[in-house]
Structure formats: C-alpha cells, structure tokens
Design a protein around this motif. Structure first.
Motif, short mmCIF file in Angstrom:
data_model
loop_
_atom_site.label_atom_id
_atom_site.label_comp_id
_atom_site.label_asym_id
_atom_site.label_seq_id
_atom_site.Cartn_x
_atom_site.Cartn_y
_atom_site.Cartn_z
N ALA A 1 49.75 -1.25 43.71
CA ALA A 1 49.47 -0.29 43.37
C ALA A 1 48.46 1.04 43.37
O ALA A 1 48.41 2.13 42.84
CB ALA A 1 47.31 -1.02 42.16
N LEU A 2 48.16 0.62 44.77
CA LEU A 2 47.89 1.59 45.58
C LEU A 2 48.69 2.93 45.97
O LEU A 2 48.82 4.22 45.82
CB LEU A 2 47.75 0.96 46.90
CG LEU A 2 46.03 0.55 47.16
CD1 LEU A 2 46.00 -0.17 49.05
CD2 LEU A 2 45.04 1.41 46.65
N ASP A 3 50.35 2.20 45.60
CA ASP A 3 51.35 3.38 45.91
C ASP A 3 51.76 4.16 44.33
O ASP A 3 52.14 4.91 44.81
CB ASP A 3 53.05 2.25 45.87
CG ASP A 3 53.85 3.47 46.20
OD1 ASP A 3 54.32 3.72 47.29
OD2 ASP A 3 54.69 2.91 45.12
N HIS A 4 50.98 3.51 43.41
CA HIS A 4 51.18 4.39 41.94
C HIS A 4 50.34 5.24 42.30
O HIS A 4 51.13 6.21 41.49
CB HIS A 4 51.07 2.46 41.33
CG HIS A 4 51.92 3.88 39.75
ND1 HIS A 4 52.60 4.10 39.50
CD2 HIS A 4 51.21 3.85 38.50
CE1 HIS A 4 52.78 4.84 38.31
NE2 HIS A 4 51.50 3.98 37.53
N LEU A 5 49.14 5.20 42.51
CA LEU A 5 48.39 6.00 42.30
C LEU A 5 47.92 7.18 43.63
O LEU A 5 47.20 8.06 43.42
CB LEU A 5 47.17 5.17 42.52
CG LEU A 5 46.27 4.43 41.50
CD1 LEU A 5 45.47 2.92 41.86
CD2 LEU A 5 46.26 4.96 39.72
N TRP A 6 48.75 6.91 44.86
CA TRP A 6 48.60 7.24 45.85
C TRP A 6 49.04 9.50 45.18
O TRP A 6 48.13 9.83 46.23
CB TRP A 6 49.83 7.62 46.81
CG TRP A 6 49.36 7.49 48.48
CD1 TRP A 6 50.04 8.68 48.63
CD2 TRP A 6 48.89 6.78 49.20
NE1 TRP A 6 49.37 8.92 49.63
CE2 TRP A 6 48.92 8.17 50.23
CE3 TRP A 6 48.10 6.05 49.19
CZ2 TRP A 6 47.77 7.42 51.38
CZ3 TRP A 6 47.35 5.23 50.33
CH2 TRP A 6 47.56 6.78 51.27
N ASP A 7 49.56 9.35 44.51
CA ASP A 7 49.30 11.03 44.16
C ASP A 7 49.37 11.80 42.89
O ASP A 7 49.68 12.65 42.65
CB ASP A 7 51.34 11.32 44.06
CG ASP A 7 51.56 10.63 45.65
OD1 ASP A 7 51.53 11.74 46.49
OD2 ASP A 7 53.14 11.16 45.76
N HIS A 8 48.47 10.61 42.26
CA HIS A 8 47.29 11.14 40.63
C HIS A 8 45.64 11.87 41.13
O HIS A 8 45.61 11.98 40.15
CB HIS A 8 47.33 9.82 39.87
CG HIS A 8 48.73 9.27 39.64
ND1 HIS A 8 49.92 8.41 40.54
CD2 HIS A 8 49.23 9.35 37.94
CE1 HIS A 8 50.90 8.62 39.61
NE2 HIS A 8 50.91 9.50 37.91
N GLY A 9 46.08 12.05 42.45
CA GLY A 9 44.21 12.44 42.41
C GLY A 9 44.20 13.62 42.06
O GLY A 9 45.09 14.56 41.10
N PRO A 10 43.19 14.82 41.95
CA PRO A 10 41.75 13.72 42.95
C PRO A 10 41.09 12.68 42.15
O PRO A 10 40.08 12.40 42.22
CB PRO A 10 40.95 15.25 42.54
CG PRO A 10 41.45 16.18 41.69
CD PRO A 10 43.26 15.65 41.94
N GLY A 11 41.71 12.87 40.25
CA GLY A 11 40.88 12.03 39.76
C GLY A 11 41.45 11.35 39.07
O GLY A 11 40.81 9.78 38.78
N TYR A 12 42.71 10.89 40.27
CA TYR A 12 43.05 9.55 40.40
C TYR A 12 43.52 9.11 38.03
O TYR A 12 43.83 8.20 37.87
CB TYR A 12 42.90 8.62 40.56
CG TYR A 12 43.19 8.86 41.91
CD1 TYR A 12 43.99 8.50 42.05
CD2 TYR A 12 42.22 9.25 42.30
CE1 TYR A 12 45.04 8.92 43.61
CE2 TYR A 12 42.49 9.83 44.06
CZ TYR A 12 43.30 9.73 44.82
OH TYR A 12 43.55 9.68 45.84
N GLY A 13 43.55 10.39 37.68
CA GLY A 13 43.69 9.34 35.96
C GLY A 13 45.56 9.53 35.63
O GLY A 13 46.35 9.64 36.22
N LEU A 14 45.72 8.13 34.59
CA LEU A 14 46.54 7.76 34.12
C LEU A 14 46.68 7.83 32.92
O LEU A 14 45.62 8.08 32.13
CB LEU A 14 46.90 6.24 34.46
CG LEU A 14 47.24 5.89 36.40
CD1 LEU A 14 46.95 4.89 36.52
CD2 LEU A 14 47.97 6.76 36.75
N PRO A 15 48.01 8.13 32.20
CA PRO A 15 47.67 7.94 30.47
C PRO A 15 47.11 5.94 30.95
O PRO A 15 47.53 5.20 30.75
CB PRO A 15 49.68 7.81 30.59
CG PRO A 15 50.50 8.85 31.47
CD PRO A 15 48.97 8.77 32.82
#
Length: 389
Positions: A89-103
């Motif tokens: 999970a951390l790896d998947h979210l790592w480059d989604h900042g600053p809000g770390y939003g996902l579809p």
C-alpha cells in the motif's frame, strides 16, 4: 438426558495448566545492535507467556517514552503473510501526493486490501507495481534492515516476503511520525476500520484486538491454515500469498504462521509487532488462542486489557447469535476450538445437542453476541466466575 454441558475437556483450566509450566524466559533488555528503531529499552520484571511449540518474534515500542518495553527475536525473519500489504500500500501511494487521491475503484481496492486483507487486491498491486521491485523500493525508503524479497523460485508469492518485528516497528513509526498527513490518514484510517472477517473467511480479531479495548489499529497476517475460514458472511478469494507450501529457504515457509501488528492506545501510543510460527497441523483456532495468550502477557503502555473470563470452546462452525435463541440472527462463527472471552451469561432458549441440554448462554463481547454454553469447555451448565447479564 443429561443436564451437563458436554463430556468435553476442562478447556481453559487444562490449557493454562499445560502452558504455565513452560513460560518463556525473561526477555532481554535491548542491545545496542541494529535496533535504531529505539535508543533504549526498559528491563523486564515479569515473564511473557510463549506457549509450548510456538516460535515468536516480539517487539513493543512505546512512542511516548521512546523505548521498547518488550523485545524477543526482534530481528528474526518470518514470512510476512498479509503484513506485507502495508508495504504494498505504501509503495502504491508513494507518488500520489500531495493529496494521495486515487480513482474510486482503486481506493476501494486499497481499502479492501488493508481492512479485510483482500488477497486479490494484493495480487493486483503486486502484478501492476512490479512484484519484488515493491520490496526493493521500500527497503531504502523506510530504512529496513531485515526485510527481503520472496525466494527467487516464488516470485508471485508476496506473502513470502521476509519481515521482522523490528522492521515492522520501523514501518509503523514511519507512517505515524514521518509520512505526509494525507498518506498517514489513509493507511491508519483503514487499519482502524479492520473488519472482523477477512475476505477469505478468516477471523481477524486475534492478538491485539482480542486482548485490548479500543483504540487500536491493526494489520494481521496468517498463512498455512487452508484457503478459507469459518467467519460468516465472507467469500473466499485466491490465497496465493498465504497458503502454498514450499521447501524451507532460510525463512520458514511451511509451519503455520499467525501475526498481529498495529498500534494500541490513545494517540497510537504503543506499536506492537508479534510474529508467530506454530507446530505443523495446528488449527487456526488453536493458533489464535496461543497468540492471544502471548499478547495478553505483554507490557503494552497505554493499553486497556479487555475484562471478562477466557474459556475454551469446542465444535466447528459454532454460531454467534444476536440473542439467546436459535432463531436470532447469526452474527458470525467462531474459529473451531478457539478460546473465547466471556463477559456475562444469562438463561435463554433451552438447546439440546446430542444427549446434552443447556439453557444458559454466554455473551462474547469480542463478537457482540451469544453462544449456547453447551459449546463452552466447562463441565457444568452455568459458568462459576461469570456474572449474570
């Protein structure tokens, strides 16, 4: 027709008597070795209960004082089972900042992986994000020293990733103390919302949640108990990360594994990481009970132990009901042979199973419902040290 509950063993008493003669040695205070997770550790004055035949790696870190209150085999590598989903999970979210939003569909998948230990979600991310490259990226990012990729012959088995109690504390410390707020809120929010049943039907309320009142946040792991459990209302999914057997390749890949990790107390005061291996052919319920016994003996600052009396149970697919009748709603099912915490008891519908009859029912606070006392490992209908509801 007998009024006794059943000819079953005197569960809790026999079990405790057997275990009490084999208590673990005093845990050592922290050596100044590789444990950069904490500068010091407090000495132990009490014994920790490690049941016979169980191999354990244990770390309890008090974030308020900055010390370990428990350490045993802190750098020993265990196959991670589903605890590795934290790194996925951390790896998947790592480059989604600053809000770390996902579809929305991706966020639902991530939530299911962390809250309900969804193996199909982990399979998806493991394939999409590069397999063992996920572990290779996360090791330097978090300063992990004991973590290693799955064995080369098992590249798709994310659950064979090697983890230690020490590295698991580092993972939680990074999430709580270094991660951007938005990322931390996603991960910890999911761990606080851990569901009772995993997607594959295994009960997740062992270890930390069984032993301590909330607040807590957990990521659990299990491997080697089959592909599906008894928990009601779940649908088994592929268990590629958990159940396949393999030859020993340094890290034990064959003995049944049960792990409880997470935080306990207000402000996530204590980080707890307990990894366990059990003798071959140990049932899930027996491993669940052994791990609970171990965790209840730990010194966990900020924790509030659950109150009640622990009793062994017998039977398979024992239903926990909303009320003291066989027609009331089935809430879930107990793991076969598990020890259960009983808060109180009351009389209800008279139940007959075989030649035994009982109208007393036990309230199980961990499950929020009742089971007939017939399934409690005690020779009388009414339990002696449990109050009436």
């Amino acid at each position: 027709m007998s009024s006794r509950s059943s000819p079953r063993p005197r569960g809790r008493f026999a079990l405790m008597a057997a275990w009490s003669v084999l208590l673990a040695a005093l845990f050592a205070t922290a050596a100044p070795a590789r444990a950069d997770t904490s500068p010091t550790a407090t000495p132990r004055t009490a014994r920790v209960t490690i049941p016979p035949g169980v191999t354990a790696g244990i770390a309890v870190y008090d974030r308020q004082t900055g010390v370990f209150t428990e350490q045993s085999n802190i750098h020993m590598q265990f196959r991670s089972a589903s605890v590795v989903k934290l790194l996925i999970a951390l790896d998947h979210l790592w480059d989604h900042g600053p809000g770390y939003g996902l579809p929305s569909d991706d966020r639902a998948r991530l939530d299911s992986m962390l809250r309900s230990s969804d193996d199909s979600a982990a399979d998806y991310y493991w394939s999409q994000d590069g397999g063992s490259a996920i572990i290779d990226r996360m090791i330097p990012r978090l300063g992990l020293t004991d973590t290693a990729d799955p064995p080369p012959d098992y590249p798709g088995y994310w659950g064979y990733t090697a983890l230690s109690a020490a590295d698991t504390v580092r993972i939680y410390r990074w999430i709580l103390e270094s991660a951007p707020t938005a990322l931390r809120d996603i991960i910890m929010g999911d761990l606080r919302a851990s569901t009772r049943c995993g997607i594959d039907g295994f009960d997740q309320r062992f270890g930390i949640p069984a032993s301590f009142q909330q607040p807590w946040a957990v990521k659990q792991g299990w491997s080697g108990f089959g592909e599906s459990g008894d928990c009601a209302g779940t649908t088994a999914s592929a268990a590629a990360g958990r159940t396949a057997a393999a030859p020993d390749a340094g890290v034990d890949l064959t003995r049944p594994a049960l792990h409880t990790t997470g935080t306990v107390g207000a402000g996530d005061r204590s980080i707890v990481a307990v990894f366990t291996l059990h003798p071959q052919d140990t049932s899930f319920g027996a491993a669940y009970s052994a791990l609970d016994t171990l965790v209840r003996s730990l010194n966990v600052p900020g924790s509030v132990p659950r109150s009640g009396s622990w009793y062994g149970t017998w039977g398979s697919h024992v239903q926990v009901r909303a009320d003291t009748t066989t027609s009331s709603q089935v809430l879930t099912r107990l793991p076969a042979g598990v020890e259960a915490l009983i808060g109180c008891q009351k009389q209800g519908e008279e139940v007959t199973i075989g030649q035994y009859t009982n109208d007393w029912w036990a309230y199980l606070p961990l499950y929020g419902g009742y089971i007939t006392n017939i399934y409690i490992s005690y020779p009388d209908n009414k339990l002696p040290d449990v109050p009436v509801c």
